[in-house]
Design a protein around this motif. Structure first.
Motif, PDB file in Angstrom:
ATOM      1  N   THR A 299       0.791  -1.236   0.000  1.00 20.70           N
ATOM      2  CA  THR A 299       0.000   0.000   0.000  1.00 20.70           C
ATOM      3  C   THR A 299       0.825   1.289   0.000  1.00 20.70           C
ATOM      4  N   THR A 300       2.078   1.243   0.408  1.00 16.81           N
ATOM      5  CA  THR A 300       2.908   2.455   0.407  1.00 16.81           C
ATOM      6  C   THR A 300       3.819   2.437  -0.816  1.00 16.81           C
ATOM      7  N   LYS A 301       3.783   3.531  -1.596  1.00 19.13           N
ATOM      8  CA  LYS A 301       4.569   3.578  -2.835  1.00 19.13           C
ATOM      9  C   LYS A 301       5.637   4.670  -2.765  1.00 19.13           C
ATOM     10  N   LEU A 302       6.822   4.364  -3.287  1.00 13.89           N
ATOM     11  CA  LEU A 302       7.861   5.382  -3.452  1.00 13.89           C
ATOM     12  C   LEU A 302       7.617   6.124  -4.762  1.00 13.89           C
ATOM     13  N   LYS A 303       7.823   7.450  -4.741  1.00 12.42           N
ATOM     14  CA  LYS A 303       7.650   8.252  -5.960  1.00 12.42           C
ATOM     15  C   LYS A 303       8.713   9.332  -6.025  1.00 12.42           C
ATOM     16  N   LEU A 304       9.021   9.792  -7.222  1.00 13.77           N
ATOM     17  CA  LEU A 304       9.942  10.930  -7.361  1.00 13.77           C
ATOM     18  C   LEU A 304       9.166  12.231  -7.224  1.00 13.77           C
ATOM     19  N   ALA A 305       9.788  13.218  -6.582  1.00 13.84           N
ATOM     20  CA  ALA A 305       9.182  14.547  -6.478  1.00 13.84           C
ATOM     21  C   ALA A 305       9.038  15.160  -7.868  1.00 13.84           C
ATOM     22  N   THR A 306       8.056  16.032  -8.037  1.00 15.15           N
ATOM     23  CA  THR A 306       7.838  16.634  -9.363  1.00 15.15           C
ATOM     24  C   THR A 306       7.999  18.149  -9.379  1.00 15.15           C
ATOM     25  N   LEU A 307       8.040  18.790  -8.219  1.00 13.53           N
ATOM     26  CA  LEU A 307       8.042  20.265  -8.210  1.00 13.53           C
ATOM     27  C   LEU A 307       9.432  20.891  -8.157  1.00 13.53           C
ATOM     28  N   GLY A 308      10.453  20.092  -7.894  1.00 15.47           N
ATOM     29  CA  GLY A 308      11.813  20.632  -7.811  1.00 15.47           C
ATOM     30  C   GLY A 308      11.895  21.766  -6.800  1.00 15.47           C
ATOM     31  N   ASN A 309      12.576  22.854  -7.210  1.00 13.94           N
ATOM     32  CA  ASN A 309      12.767  23.994  -6.303  1.00 13.94           C
ATOM     33  C   ASN A 309      11.475  24.738  -5.985  1.00 13.94           C
ATOM     34  N   GLY A 310      10.422  24.463  -6.745  1.00 16.29           N
ATOM     35  CA  GLY A 310       9.172  25.184  -6.555  1.00 16.29           C
ATOM     36  C   GLY A 310       8.331  24.661  -5.402  1.00 16.29           C
ATOM     37  N   ALA A 311       8.726  23.505  -4.835  1.00 20.37           N
ATOM     38  CA  ALA A 311       7.894  22.883  -3.796  1.00 20.37           C
ATOM     39  C   ALA A 311       7.754  23.784  -2.574  1.00 20.37           C
ATOM     40  N   GLY A 312       8.848  24.463  -2.198  1.00 22.25           N
ATOM     41  CA  GLY A 312       8.859  25.248  -0.966  1.00 22.25           C
ATOM     42  C   GLY A 312       7.862  26.385  -0.979  1.00 22.25           C
ATOM     43  N   VAL A 313       7.856  27.130  -2.062  1.00 24.62           N
ATOM     44  CA  VAL A 313       7.010  28.320  -2.118  1.00 24.62           C
ATOM     45  C   VAL A 313       5.523  27.930  -2.175  1.00 24.62           C
ATOM     46  N   ILE A 314       5.226  26.840  -2.871  1.00 25.28           N
ATOM     47  CA  ILE A 314       3.832  26.366  -2.976  1.00 25.28           C
ATOM     48  C   ILE A 314       3.365  25.810  -1.625  1.00 25.28           C
ATOM     49  N   GLY A 315       4.243  25.010  -0.999  1.00 22.69           N
ATOM     50  CA  GLY A 315       3.917  24.461   0.316  1.00 22.69           C
ATOM     51  C   GLY A 315       3.763  25.552   1.360  1.00 22.69           C
ATOM     52  N   ALA A 316       4.604  26.580   1.261  1.00 19.76           N
ATOM     53  CA  ALA A 316       4.515  27.700   2.204  1.00 19.76           C
ATOM     54  C   ALA A 316       3.140  28.361   2.094  1.00 19.76           C
ATOM     55  N   ALA A 317       2.698  28.574   0.851  1.00 22.09           N
ATOM     56  CA  ALA A 317       1.377  29.189   0.645  1.00 22.09           C
ATOM     57  C   ALA A 317       0.271  28.312   1.248  1.00 22.09           C
ATOM     58  N   SER A 318       0.460  26.992   1.190  1.00 21.65           N
ATOM     59  CA  SER A 318      -0.593  26.103   1.706  1.00 21.65           C
ATOM     60  C   SER A 318      -0.726  26.186   3.222  1.00 21.65           C
ATOM     61  N   LEU A 319       0.288  26.728   3.904  1.00 22.86           N
ATOM     62  CA  LEU A 319       0.177  26.941   5.357  1.00 22.86           C
ATOM     63  C   LEU A 319      -1.011  27.837   5.686  1.00 22.86           C
TER      64      LEU A 319
END
Ligand code: ZN
Length: 324
Positions: A299-319
């Motif tokens: 049930t648990t799958k490994l995956k590669l990230a897709t956002l690269g350097n952009g993950a931080g700013v998008i995740g920050a906004a989701s706060l």
């Protein structure tokens, strides 16, 4: 969230500060960045951020009341209760230098501000708009200069009692291993960060006597990188394959045990080293499957990230969404 109001994401790093304006659904509408001025004990950083936001809102003819909030990711230890940061050494904010971005940015822009540590916001970004597929159960691990992580369980970021949750880089994978910056021995970070991989390569090269380009590069004193190791492994360099196998064993062991404990839907692997792509993931997965028990394996799958350097700013906004 159905609203026309927007979000601002800020990703504060040791060399650059990235900014984005996003819709409440996480669509990036504007972005810009500027250098981080760490001079004078990092005292310019927060005023610079406030000025940059106010300047760009002017530029786009927008006003504070068009925003739900600002979310910011920062290095160092975040005290969520106080909205403060300390111990961000690459910003010159040491343990005795506490900064209060939530209070200061909220006052300086008139927009309510939220704060979280940088690895956690990258995790939130990949969960929301990246490989995490907006699943409620995502673990993120970043393989870069160090090894960082973030855990989202049942839709909530797990912070722990003191903000130390998700520090996957400090899982012990070899009790007799190398010394880690944290004071412990044999942390995952010492063997699976970009510098850790090179360290493993140097060690294995010493006891290897066969034919290998990696071996001769190391023997010639050339500066090698984790990328060199993976590139050579992809063309079947025997020593490079041994290094990749060892690093994958450590990663499979650590992530396998994370999965055995949390059973997330996805473990997302990001950071500079993840540029090695499916090759990296397949090798980790071999050991991951070995070290997980059947229910988790299925049930648990490994995956590669897709956002690269952009993950931080998008995740920050989701706060901001999380905080509302
Ligand atoms: Zn450590």
């Amino acid at each position: 969230m159905t609203t026309n109001k927007k979000l601002i994401g800020v990703d504060l790093g040791g060399t650059t500060i990235k900014f984005s304006i996003l819709t409440a659904d996480g669509e990036v509408q504007q972005k810009w960045s500027q250098e981080t001025n760490v001079l004078s004990e990092g005292n310019f950083i927060i005023p610079d951020i406030i000025e940059s936001i106010n300047h760009h809102l002017d530029l786009y003819k927008m006003s504070a009341d068009e925003f739900i909030g600002i979310g910011m990711g920062t290095p160092g230890g975040v005290n969520r209760k106080e909205g403060s940061v300390s111990g961000a050494f690459n910003l010159n904010w040491n343990e005795n230098h506490k900064v209060f971005p939530v209070r200061d940015i909220t006052e300086g822009t008139g927009i309510k501000t939220y704060l979280e540590n940088d690895a956690n916001v990258a995790a939130l970004g990949e969960k929301w708009k990246g490989a995490g597929n907006n699943s409620d159960n995502v673990v993120f691990v970043t393989l870069g200069t160090g090894v960082g992580g973030g855990v989202i369980l049942n839709g909530k970021l797990v912070t722990g009692i003191a903000g130390g949750a998700g520090e996957i880089g400090h899982i012990t994978v070899d009790p007799k291993g190398y010394d880690c910056n944290c004071g412990k021995k044999g942390c995952l970070e010492t063997v699976a960060s970009a510098t850790g991989i090179v360290r493993v390569a140097r060690d294995l090269a010493e006891e290897y006597s066969g034919d290998s380009k990696l071996k001769s590069m190391l023997d010639d004193g050339e500066d090698i990188s984790a990328k060199d190791v993976y590139d050579l492994a992809k063309v079947d360099d025997v020593l490079a394959l041994k290094v990749v196998d060892k690093v994958s064993m450590y990663l499979g062991l650590a992530l396998g045990n994370v999965a055995n404990t949390l059973n997330p839907e996805f473990i997302v692997v990001g950071g500079g080293v993840s540029a090695a792509g499916d090759f990296l993931l397949e090798h980790i997965n071999e050991y991951f499957l070995k070290y997980t028990f059947p229910l988790v394996k299925e049930t648990t799958k490994l995956k590669l990230a897709t956002l690269g350097n952009g993950a931080g700013v998008i995740g920050a906004a989701s706060l901001v969404i999380e905080g509302e």
